[in-house]
Design an enzyme around this catalytic site. Sequence first.
Site, PDB file in Angstrom:
ATOM      1  N   ASP B 407       0.831  -1.194   0.000  1.00  0.00           N
ATOM      2  CA  ASP B 407       0.000   0.000   0.000  1.00  0.00           C
ATOM      3  C   ASP B 407       0.877   1.259   0.000  1.00  0.00           C
ATOM      4  OD1 ASP B 407      -2.946   0.814   0.584  1.00  0.00           O
ATOM      5  OD2 ASP B 407      -1.790   1.990   2.047  1.00  0.00           O
ATOM      6  N   GLU B 436       1.566  -0.578  -5.069  1.00  0.00           N
ATOM      7  CA  GLU B 436       0.338   0.200  -5.257  1.00  0.00           C
ATOM      8  C   GLU B 436       0.670   1.687  -5.161  1.00  0.00           C
ATOM      9  OE1 GLU B 436      -1.592   1.970  -2.686  1.00  0.00           O
ATOM     10  OE2 GLU B 436      -3.604   2.041  -3.565  1.00  0.00           O
TER      11      GLU B 436
END
Lengths: 677, 677
Positions: B407, B436
Amino acid sequence: MARATTARTATARATATTRPARARAGARPSPGELKRTVVIEDVQPCVDGGRWPVKRVVGDVLEVTADIFKEGHDVLVAFLKHRRADDGEWRETPMRLVDNDRWAGSFLLEDNARYRYTIEALLDPFQSWLADLVKRVDAGQDVASELLEGLALVRAAARRARGEDAAALREYAARIAEAPGEAAAVSAAREAGLAALMRRHLDRREATWAEPELEVVVDRERARFAAWYEFFPRSGVAGRHGTFEDAEAQLERAAAMGFDVVYLPPIHPIGRSHRKGRNNTLTAGPGDPGSPWAIGGPEGGHDAVHPELGTLADFERFVARAHDLGLEVALDFAIQCSPDHPYVREHPEWFFHRPDGTIKYAENPPKKYQDIYPVNFYGDDPWPLWLEMKRVVEFWVDRGVRTFRVDNPHTKPVRFWAWLIREVQARRPDVIFLSEAFTRPKMMKILAKVGFTQSYTYFTWRNEKTEIQQYLEEITTPPVAEYFRGNLWPNTPDILHETLQRGGPPAFKMRLALAATASSLYGIYSGYELCENVPVREGAEEYLDSEKYELKARDWGAPGNLVGYVTRINAIRRAHPALHHSRNLTFHRAEDPFILWYSKATEAGDDVVFVAVNLDVTATRACLVDVPLAALGLPPDRPYGMHEQLSDTTWEWRGPRGYVELDPRRDPVQIFVLRRP
Amino acid sequence: MARATTARTATARATATTRPARARAGARPSPGELKRTVVIEDVQPCVDGGRWPVKRVVGDVLEVTADIFKEGHDVLVAFLKHRRADDGEWRETPMRLVDNDRWAGSFLLEDNARYRYTIEALLDPFQSWLADLVKRVDAGQDVASELLEGLALVRAAARRARGEDAAALREYAARIAEAPGEAAAVSAAREAGLAALMRRHLDRREATWAEPELEVVVDRERARFAAWYEFFPRSGVAGRHGTFEDAEAQLERAAAMGFDVVYLPPIHPIGRSHRKGRNNTLTAGPGDPGSPWAIGGPEGGHDAVHPELGTLADFERFVARAHDLGLEVALDFAIQCSPDHPYVREHPEWFFHRPDGTIKYAENPPKKYQDIYPVNFYGDDPWPLWLEMKRVVEFWVDRGVRTFRVDNPHTKPVRFWAWLIREVQARRPDVIFLSEAFTRPKMMKILAKVGFTQSYTYFTWRNEKTEIQQYLEEITTPPVAEYFRGNLWPNTPDILHETLQRGGPPAFKMRLALAATASSLYGIYSGYELCENVPVREGAEEYLDSEKYELKARDWGAPGNLVGYVTRINAIRRAHPALHHSRNLTFHRAEDPFILWYSKATEAGDDVVFVAVNLDVTATRACLVDVPLAALGLPPDRPYGMHEQLSDTTWEWRGPRGYVELDPRRDPVQIFVLRRP
């Protein structure tokens, strides 16, 4: 692209920053190391990832760009660092964000030296804090806690600073701390003076330095801009071998024609064994002088002067005389020996041997070159040979020679040249080496990468419009132009191209003016100005009665000579700074397939030269040509002057197209200087 | 370009060669060093001059090319060297001269490991000698002396060789030495068997090794070819919080649809302080489950399982069940904490502090995110934090997880990721990291360069023909494709693009089939197959009633669902090896500005897939499209079949153009498999 400029915009400032030491492999990383998190990528200019230096000349401003960024949204600050490679102190200039994480900076290349450059980048905590503070204040948030953070930053900077700056920072800290309210404190924190002080006293301990450090070789201007003239000093006097003293007349001629460098074939004693006769015949007659590239005789080798030319003292006088005339003398450096060279006796281990112990002459089987012994760089220990070659070069350097035209460097180890040039330039950075390699493209390029200042090119064999344009674009734009400086020769003693053989005087004018305007470096071999164009045989590129094997006395005033033309071309070159560069060469569209149309401009745009070349020396050609008005800052609707230099005629042009007409019998090339409205 | 191949053409052979040690700076160079004169330049593939590794997968053949040359005319020989980075033994395969000093070689990437590769090149004295010998013989020259030289070479090789080879070389030496005449000796010297022996026993002491050594990270095949499916394991059961056991039904659905990887948002305890309510409201109701990205509660942090999902053992059973279904479980790795995370108590030094000592929540001034404490990588000593992050990843690796979707990696130091990924993969090279990062292009790229196996892309925001084509070409061709593997997502829990909001089912089909065929890596977030397309508000990209903040039970069999379509697309992907790659993507001309037309082929050409995409989901579009007959080896005059997979219809085409017609209400995308005549 960096070009010479007189504007000293990039001022370097000495700082005390030093590059952080690198951690030992496997060691627990230091906290500081883990915090060096700025990403610095794709630093330009850069040749092959930093393997080889880029090239510039003294007075250029080196423009450096890089991707510089970091995670998150903090404000970054970056400095372009540079130092002379022979000096430990880093200097720095600030860099600015251009766009899309790309930063730029520059510094002035003040000295003829090798420089190293890199980038130091770090978080700017004060600017990051200030940017957030402003957003909070604008949103009406309470910033009491934030002001305390800023105060801590200012106080830390005050502790790092000395003298006046420290006092000023303490003063700011006090104003923020004792402000009558948040608004007043914010106002003090936002003052430009504080920002400047904080920028000056950044904590550099966690700065990231770009790797690898890059190099730029900064040559003197002659490395980039020079007209060369090659002649045999032994020629020039009818009926006998010329001396250096005789050759002063040739220096005067070269100077009068506006040349900058005179290049002499080898001046050393010439071998007698298997000496070549006229027209490269295998047996020399008693009066044949031999090829000067058969170096070495009983009188000495690479550090001796051929007795018929004079003494070493005569040579030194000759160099001094050239200097007085504004000329520089370039010597030939050819690592090969005649069978009579002293090395053959003193260092037989530097040659190739047959199983019977005899020394091998040069061969390209089945061809044999018995007048030459090639030198063996793969003997048991090549090191003494390397050192001796360096000694030879430095011997001539010590006698005032600053330029060497290196014969066939592609037949000696590339790493030898890398070492030799670096070693010589470490002591004498003003020494220029011209690579005489006419060989496969990658060898041509690596010789330039490893250190050759200038290079011969394929120019001689590029004669059609598209191939000329493509080739010149290749060598005058990055990546090649970062390390390769092409020196364009319409002829050499070995190369009389078919274009000259067939085209006569118009071809001689055309190829000379093309070379001299397309490139800031060009040269001719003497006799060119007399349009000598007879090959040894049909289909050959060698001259008939080549001067390599015989003495030649020429009548320089012979009818039809181009002395005046050459003189005029060199004068135009000198007068126009735009022609002192090659990387500014830009081709534009000309509708005729035989007309080349290009321009060069100074960076400031105050000198703009357009050149039209008719490659068809048999017929008048005319066509419309494009003028890039917008790039030149010319209005689309006002006339501008195009002052043709050879005819001294000014044409008034208007709009993005002009018309040129070139009669090769008169002027196969026209050189226009733009006169702005 | 290397693609997977089953042909084991490149066989590596172990040799005893070791890289020569480098000389100390300033030391007198050794004779051997001075003779390492082969130039080896521009070794490819190579990212940023060797700064970062290239990426491949197991079974690929790495094709390596380089400029290799040397002064003079000697015959060269070059070997491509490789070794696993964790293993010292170099293996080698021969390289061949292609053209213009460019050489090529290859080796098979057999293991899921990091490899190093370089090139060793040297003069081949025997071949050089033989080439000259033949020329001399052909010219009728005496070669007695040359034969003695060759004999010395053979005898030296015999001394280097052992066993049979040594005996064979001695035998050849004897035949040459004792030949009844020069002709017989020459004939023996020219035998192929001798050349092979001489090549095998080269004296490598003076060989040149290319620098720097380069790296290739060889991932398992899933790194390059996978269909991902994202779902929240807590959802799926009406009226209550789902458990891992409940979520097995979702695994079955994902497997039935033909996905390869299921990706779960964070599965850790969720914070209670400042927990977000439905639709990202600031106050959570008592039943609101909170965002799984607010990691950490009294029950534990990054190495714990959210109690409502089950226990660690339940998770391990879930992973095993996925494995049985042919699925792999990807976990989310998000380095951020809720205020209730154990780190807040145990390691307050890993967070940012205000001057009053309290810990800072996340802010992007003036916005505040009070449910999240960002982690501070710039504390006094970040090392324990780095080690703890590695421990967390390895904790899940030890529980069977092999893939992590990271993330927001662009908000943590890039060099931290470089370290973490290298460390984890050193022990477990099969671990895959998906970046990401939706941020600026250079950050996206550096994250891939430093180690991320796959990367999210801008695909979601590329919706017009030209921009799609340009972007996909950029990421599927070098230099980017050497290190960047784009994983294309038509939607994520955060991104519901306007195209889907407005385009309805035709848009959902189109974007899915485009992603799934243009890229070998793609993924969808569950709900996509139900065409969920309501944003939280006009102009927003977030979903209404986002699953990030609430439980969702869906009717997977609802009318109009695309389950069958998704299943069919994934089946086509699996069936066609051409779709298992991205670097083979080639766009061709389609006359309609809304029709994309591209193809993919296996290297052997035995599987060729063409795809037509109608980007205009409101209207039927039709046009002529180009077929590159010559590149495909198709005759210009014979018909070939185009088997459209979704309609199972075969069209007969002939010549270099075909016709496609795409009705978005039926099939906005057509996928043709070429049937050769």
